[in-house]
Enzyme design. Structure first.
Site, short mmCIF file in Angstrom:
data_model
loop_
_atom_site.label_atom_id
_atom_site.label_comp_id
_atom_site.label_asym_id
_atom_site.label_seq_id
_atom_site.Cartn_x
_atom_site.Cartn_y
_atom_site.Cartn_z
N VAL A 63 -9.90 8.16 -2.29
CA VAL A 63 -10.37 6.87 -2.83
C VAL A 63 -10.65 5.81 -1.75
O VAL A 63 -11.21 4.77 -2.06
CB VAL A 63 -9.39 6.29 -3.89
N TYR A 162 2.96 -2.76 0.25
CA TYR A 162 2.94 -2.27 -1.14
C TYR A 162 2.89 -3.43 -2.14
O TYR A 162 1.95 -3.48 -2.97
CB TYR A 162 4.13 -1.34 -1.39
N SER A 165 -0.45 -5.15 -1.96
CA SER A 165 -1.55 -4.41 -2.60
C SER A 165 -1.49 -4.54 -4.12
O SER A 165 -2.52 -4.68 -4.79
CB SER A 165 -1.50 -2.93 -2.21
N LYS A 166 -0.28 -4.54 -4.67
CA LYS A 166 -0.15 -4.59 -6.13
C LYS A 166 -0.48 -5.98 -6.68
O LYS A 166 -1.05 -6.11 -7.76
CB LYS A 166 1.26 -4.14 -6.55
N1 LIG Z 1 6.48 5.54 -9.57
C1 LIG Z 1 6.72 4.25 -9.62
O1 LIG Z 1 7.88 3.80 -9.58
C2 LIG Z 1 5.59 3.27 -9.78
C3 LIG Z 1 5.88 1.98 -10.20
C4 LIG Z 1 4.85 1.05 -10.31
C5 LIG Z 1 3.55 1.42 -10.01
N2 LIG Z 1 3.30 2.68 -9.59
C6 LIG Z 1 1.91 3.01 -9.24
O2 LIG Z 1 1.41 4.00 -10.11
C7 LIG Z 1 0.46 4.81 -9.41
C8 LIG Z 1 0.87 6.26 -9.54
O3 LIG Z 1 2.15 6.41 -8.93
P1 LIG Z 1 3.02 7.73 -9.09
O4 LIG Z 1 4.41 7.29 -9.13
O5 LIG Z 1 2.46 8.58 -10.16
O6 LIG Z 1 2.77 8.39 -7.65
P2 LIG Z 1 2.66 9.91 -7.20
O7 LIG Z 1 2.97 9.92 -5.75
O8 LIG Z 1 3.44 10.78 -8.10
O9 LIG Z 1 1.09 10.21 -7.41
C9 LIG Z 1 0.11 9.56 -6.65
C10 LIG Z 1 -1.08 10.49 -6.47
O10 LIG Z 1 -2.07 9.79 -5.72
C11 LIG Z 1 -2.70 10.73 -4.85
N3 LIG Z 1 -3.32 10.03 -3.73
C12 LIG Z 1 -2.69 9.42 -2.68
N4 LIG Z 1 -3.59 8.94 -1.82
C13 LIG Z 1 -4.82 9.22 -2.33
C14 LIG Z 1 -6.15 8.96 -1.90
N5 LIG Z 1 -6.39 8.33 -0.75
N6 LIG Z 1 -7.18 9.38 -2.69
C15 LIG Z 1 -6.95 10.04 -3.85
N7 LIG Z 1 -5.71 10.32 -4.30
C16 LIG Z 1 -4.66 9.91 -3.55
C17 LIG Z 1 -1.56 11.63 -4.41
O11 LIG Z 1 -2.04 12.86 -3.89
C18 LIG Z 1 -0.75 11.77 -5.69
O12 LIG Z 1 -1.15 12.90 -6.43
C19 LIG Z 1 0.44 4.29 -7.98
O13 LIG Z 1 -0.60 3.38 -7.82
C20 LIG Z 1 1.77 3.58 -7.85
O14 LIG Z 1 1.75 2.59 -6.86
C21 LIG Z 1 4.27 3.62 -9.48
#
Ligand SMILES: NC(=O)c1ccc[n+]([C@@H]2O[C@H](COP(=O)([O-])OP(=O)(O)OC[C@H]3O[C@@H](n4cnc5c(N)ncnc54)[C@H](O)[C@@H]3O)[C@@H](O)[C@H]2O)c1
Length: 257
Positions: A63, A162, A165-166
């Site tokens: 991305v 982090y 960005s959010k």
């Molecule tokens: N898990 C949490 O506690 C949490 C809380 C709030 C927000 N989020 C947000 O939710 C979203 C998903 O998080 P998650 O916990 O499922 O994470 P995760 O690590 O389980 O999944 C993230 C996915 O993004 C992919 N990815 C990373 N860099 C990439 C790139 N440059 N291009 C394409 N794909 C890429 C990874 O390969 C992975 O499969 C993220 O944006 C995260 O910041 C997560």
């Protein structure tokens, strides 16, 4: 079914919240383009969806790359005829960046994936959606885009990219939401609390840190990816037809304290 006839492009679909969205959206009748930087992961998610009777293709792409974002959208349209839903779930934390990089280069890398990546995907997908006169974009922001980073957990020194960005995703969502409001394209964000996924593994695998983190959430636990996917489903569906520019906490009460 709540997404019957819709086409959903989901980034970060190899793992966690993106993977849960891919599974759930397909169960609700969507054709799913499962996109991820991990080819194996995208293929695995697409296969799981197909084995469960859904329609899915795997797309590999980064991305942070403008041409790859454009290609991911074009591949989705070529396969399924449109892109009605975009879920921007690709995301990283600084621990995915080499530890020896200078702090400003780490910052750039996280901002590139989380914020610029969501912007680029939204740019190309929204063009298609505007042509069609309808569409829904769901961004993954965070509680950490709404409030300062977890006090007392040592997770930020104020320069952690982090939360920066959010917070950017929160404002991008509001701006695109109001700007696109008369085009039929809705843009919303989820602000999840901490969830049990690969992203938080280093915190949750330490029992003491896990308990402290869980206790920061009034419900006394973290979220499950599927609980967040259900909120994404609502925002993606026509049930949310009067909702745009909104940032919905899905956080076990974290931001209500
Ligand atoms: N898990 C949490 O506690 C949490 C809380 C709030 C927000 N989020 C947000 O939710 C979203 C998903 O998080 P998650 O916990 O499922 O994470 P995760 O690590 O389980 O999944 C993230 C996915 O993004 C992919 N990815 C990373 N860099 C990439 C790139 N440059 N291009 C394409 N794909 C890429 C990874 O390969 C992975 O499969 C993220 O944006 C995260 O910041 C997560």
């Amino acid at each position: 079914m709540r997404l019957d006839g819709k086409v959903a492009l989901i980034t970060g679909s190899a793992s966690g919240i993106g993977e849960a969205c891919a599974t759930l959206f397909a169960q609700e009748g969507a054709s799913v383009a499962a996109a991820d930087i991990s080819e194996d992961g995208a293929v695995r998610t697409a296969a799981t969806v197909s084995e469960a009777g859904g329609k899915s293709i795997a797309i590999t792409g980064d991305v942070t790359s403008k041409p790859e974002c454009e290609r991911m959208v074009e591949e989705t349209v070529a396969e399924f005829g449109s892109v009605d839903i975009l879920v921007n779930s690709a995301g990283i934390t600084p621990r995915y960046v080499p530890a020896d990089l200078p702090f400003d280069e780490k910052w750039d890398r996280v901002i590139d994936v989380n914020l610029k990546g969501s912007m680029l995907m939204s740019y190309f997908a929204s063009e298609k959606m505007k042509e069609k006169g309808s569409g829904s974009i769901v961004n993954l922001a965070s509680i950490i885009g709404l409030v300062g980073y977890t006090h007392g957990m040592g997770l930020s020194d104020g320069f952690n990219p982090y939360p920066h960005s959010k917070g950017g995703i929160v404002q991008m969502t509001r701006d695109m939401g109001v700007t696109f409001a008369r085009t039929g394209v809705r843009v919303n964000a989820l602000c999840p609390g901490f969830a049990y996924t690969a992203l938080t593994k280093t915190l949750t695998e330490d029992p003491e840190a896990r308990e402290r983190l869980e206790n920061l959430h009034p419900m006394g636990r973290l979220g499950e990816p599927m609980e967040i996917a259900h909120a994404a489903l609502f925002l993606a569906s026509d049930e949310a037809s009067f909702i745009t520019g909104a940032c919905l906490p899905v956080d076990g009460g974290y931001t209500a304290q």
